[in-house]
Every structure is written in structure tokens, then in C-alpha cells.
Design an enzyme around this catalytic site. Structure first.
Site, PDB file in Angstrom:
ATOM      1  N   GLY A  90       0.968  -1.294  -0.121  1.00 34.19           N
ATOM      2  CA  GLY A  90       0.075  -0.044   0.019  1.00 34.19           C
ATOM      3  C   GLY A  90       0.949   1.173  -0.076  1.00 34.19           C
ATOM      4  O   GLY A  90       1.997   1.384  -0.732  1.00 34.19           O
ATOM      5  N   SER A 122       5.682  -5.345  -1.239  1.00 37.59           N
ATOM      6  CA  SER A 122       5.648  -4.006  -1.369  1.00 37.59           C
ATOM      7  C   SER A 122       5.995  -3.175  -0.400  1.00 37.59           C
ATOM      8  O   SER A 122       7.092  -3.075   0.113  1.00 37.59           O
ATOM      9  CB  SER A 122       4.180  -3.559  -2.073  1.00 37.59           C
ATOM     10  OG  SER A 122       4.198  -2.297  -2.486  1.00 37.59           O
ATOM     11  N   ALA A 123       5.077  -2.040   0.354  1.00 42.73           N
ATOM     12  CA  ALA A 123       5.274  -1.340   1.396  1.00 42.73           C
ATOM     13  C   ALA A 123       5.999  -2.060   2.582  1.00 42.73           C
ATOM     14  O   ALA A 123       6.747  -1.558   3.148  1.00 42.73           O
ATOM     15  CB  ALA A 123       4.186  -0.462   1.755  1.00 42.73           C
ATOM     16  N   HIS A 159       8.573  -3.224  -6.971  1.00 43.28           N
ATOM     17  CA  HIS A 159       8.093  -2.837  -8.345  1.00 43.28           C
ATOM     18  C   HIS A 159       9.033  -2.108  -9.354  1.00 43.28           C
ATOM     19  O   HIS A 159       8.389  -1.351 -10.051  1.00 43.28           O
ATOM     20  CB  HIS A 159       6.629  -1.912  -8.349  1.00 43.28           C
ATOM     21  CG  HIS A 159       5.725  -2.434  -7.128  1.00 43.28           C
ATOM     22  ND1 HIS A 159       5.060  -3.443  -7.055  1.00 43.28           N
ATOM     23  CD2 HIS A 159       5.424  -1.912  -5.902  1.00 43.28           C
ATOM     24  CE1 HIS A 159       4.429  -3.669  -6.022  1.00 43.28           C
ATOM     25  NE2 HIS A 159       4.528  -2.555  -5.270  1.00 43.28           N
ATOM     26  N   GLU A 194       9.042  -7.297 -10.435  1.00 38.75           N
ATOM     27  CA  GLU A 194       7.617  -7.948 -10.021  1.00 38.75           C
ATOM     28  C   GLU A 194       8.068  -9.504 -10.182  1.00 38.75           C
ATOM     29  O   GLU A 194       8.582 -10.011 -11.057  1.00 38.75           O
ATOM     30  CB  GLU A 194       6.619  -7.755 -10.894  1.00 38.75           C
ATOM     31  CG  GLU A 194       6.323  -6.199 -10.838  1.00 38.75           C
ATOM     32  CD  GLU A 194       5.766  -5.694  -9.697  1.00 38.75           C
ATOM     33  OE1 GLU A 194       6.532  -5.668  -8.581  1.00 38.75           O
ATOM     34  OE2 GLU A 194       4.408  -5.328  -9.584  1.00 38.75           O
TER      35      GLU A 194
END
Length: 235
Positions: A90, A122-123, A159, A194
Site C-alpha cells: 500500500g 511492497s510497502a 515494483h 515483479e
């Protein structure tokens, strides 16, 4: 003692949430019955309950229960007693701001150093680095600090995208942004594509995932590629 998977993304193209990682998560959380989920990054503003439900659906496939940290009266105690932790993706600024506000940064550091298995996507991977300064996210909130957990001795850029020579976009590339970071900071940065992730086992950090390379950025050096299976512990 540290045991983590730090993934660029939760979902690869054409897949479902965490499906490409499930066999590895079975091993990571093999001694874990209930995983504490940290939904604070709230992608697209999703509620904590709805985000937790997505994680629950994925982990049910490997027989694991998931409970959102927001449902605990004492989130610090929840981290201290956790046998497995997952921080979803997020917005990294929202995530780390909430962790600081809830006084969870130091408990997380101590829990991970003590060997509690951890998954970040991700985050959730961003915060495992030295700082969140190489996130792709907009600073929609102002955290008390950009300093993160320091599980790995570098920063992560999840990413990561290579420049597209056919694109008509003339704005800054990821590589340009990271070069700007290195004008003021000496910390190495991993451009994590990714489908790739880092496996952290004590002091051994290995690039994993579908034979993809990662791009390494170091201050005053030309960026270079490393292959899946490479050790990144010396960065």
C-alpha cells in the site's frame, strides 16, 4: 536470528493474491498457527477489515489463520507474542506513520531479530530496509521519521521498472530517482522487479524468484544486474 521473505509485490500478472509465494510461505510459517497481519498501508484506502480478509483468504489455502493487528487491544503485546507477522503493501508513508504512532517500530525490530518469521510485500518490504526514502509512493502523510526496521542493510525499491525506450513519457525514470537519492545518501538500493523477492536467513540474504535479475544501485557506481540465487549480504 532473522527469517524473512521480502517480496516486490503480493500479486503477479495473471495471478491471485500471494499465490506465487504460497509454497515458500508454507516453509516460512511452518511453525506458525496464527499470523499477525499489519494492514496499515491500506492500498486504495481499503479498510483494515477488508484488507485482512484478503490476507485470510490467501493463507487459508495453506492452513494458516490470520488476525489483523487492529483487532488487538494491545498491538505492542500482539507483536511481542506473535509467532508470525505479515505486513501488506500500500502506501509506505501511511504504513510507517501508523507504526510510529502505535509505538510498534522497536517491538517489530526486536521481534524480527529474535526470529519471528516475517513476510513483507511492497510497502511491507520497504519498511524492512534502512529507510523508506526509495519508495514509489506519494507522501500523503508526514511520518515522524523515514527510518525503517533495518532488517537488511540497504533500501528496497519494489515494483522496479526499467526505462522503456519506446515510451513517449519524458519524466524521470526509477533509475533517475534512485540516482537523486544517492546524491544525498550512501545506502545501496535494490531495484526489485515483479515476481522477485529476498529471502533473509540470519545474515544470509538471497535474491529469489523466476530467474529474474535485480538491479543494484550503489553511490558513485554504475548500476548493475544480479541473477536470481545471488547473495546480497555484503551490500
Amino acid at each position: 536470528m532473522t527469517h524473512c521473505i521480502l517480496a516486490s509485490t503480493s500479486t503477479i500478472y495473471g495471478g491471485t493474491y500471494l499465490d506465487y509465494l504460497l509454497k515458500h510461505l508454507e516453509e516460512l510459517f511452518k511453525d506458525t498457527t496464527e499470523i499477525i497481519f499489519i494492514p496499515y498501508a491500506q492500498p486504495s484506502g481499503i479498510s483494515y477489515d477488508d484488507y485482512t480478509a484478503i490476507a485470510q483468504k490467501a493463507f487459508k489455502k495453506i492452513g494458516k489463520k490470520v488476525r489483523g493487528i487492529h483487532t488487538f487491544d494491545d498491538p505492542i503485546a500482539a507483536i511481542n507474542n506473535a509467532t508470525g507477522i505479515f505486513t501488506g503493501g500500500g502506501n509506505s508513508f501511511v504504513l510507517i506513520s501508523t507504526l510510529y504512532r502505535q509505538q510498534l517500530i522497536q517491538p517489530l525490530i526486536e521481534s524480527l531479530k529474535s526470529g519471528t518469521p516475517y513476510l513483507g510485500t511492497s510497502a511491507g518490504s520497504n519498511i524492512a530496509g534502512m529507510s523508506i526514502k526509495t519508495t514509489n509512493d506519494m507522501p500523503i502523510v508526514y511520518p515522524p521519521s523515514f527510518d525503517a526496521l533495518g532488517v537488511v542493510p540497504f533500501n528496497i525499491n519494489p515494483h522496479y521498472l526499467d526505462p522503456d525506450p519506446k515510451s513517449t513519457h519524458k519524466g524521470e525514470t526509477r533509475e533517475t530517482r534512485i540516482k537523486e537519492f544517492h546524491h544525498f545518501n550512501a545506502i545501496p538500493v535494490i531495484g526489485l522487479r515483479e515476481g522477485s523477492w529476498l529471502h533473509v536467513a540470519n545474515d544470509i540474504i538471497t535474491l529469489e524468484g523466476k530467474n529474474l535479475t535485480a538491479r543494484i544501485f550503489e553511490q558513485n557506481k554504475t548500476p548493475y544486474e544480479v541473477a536470481a540465487g545471488s547473495l546480497l549480504s555484503t551490500l
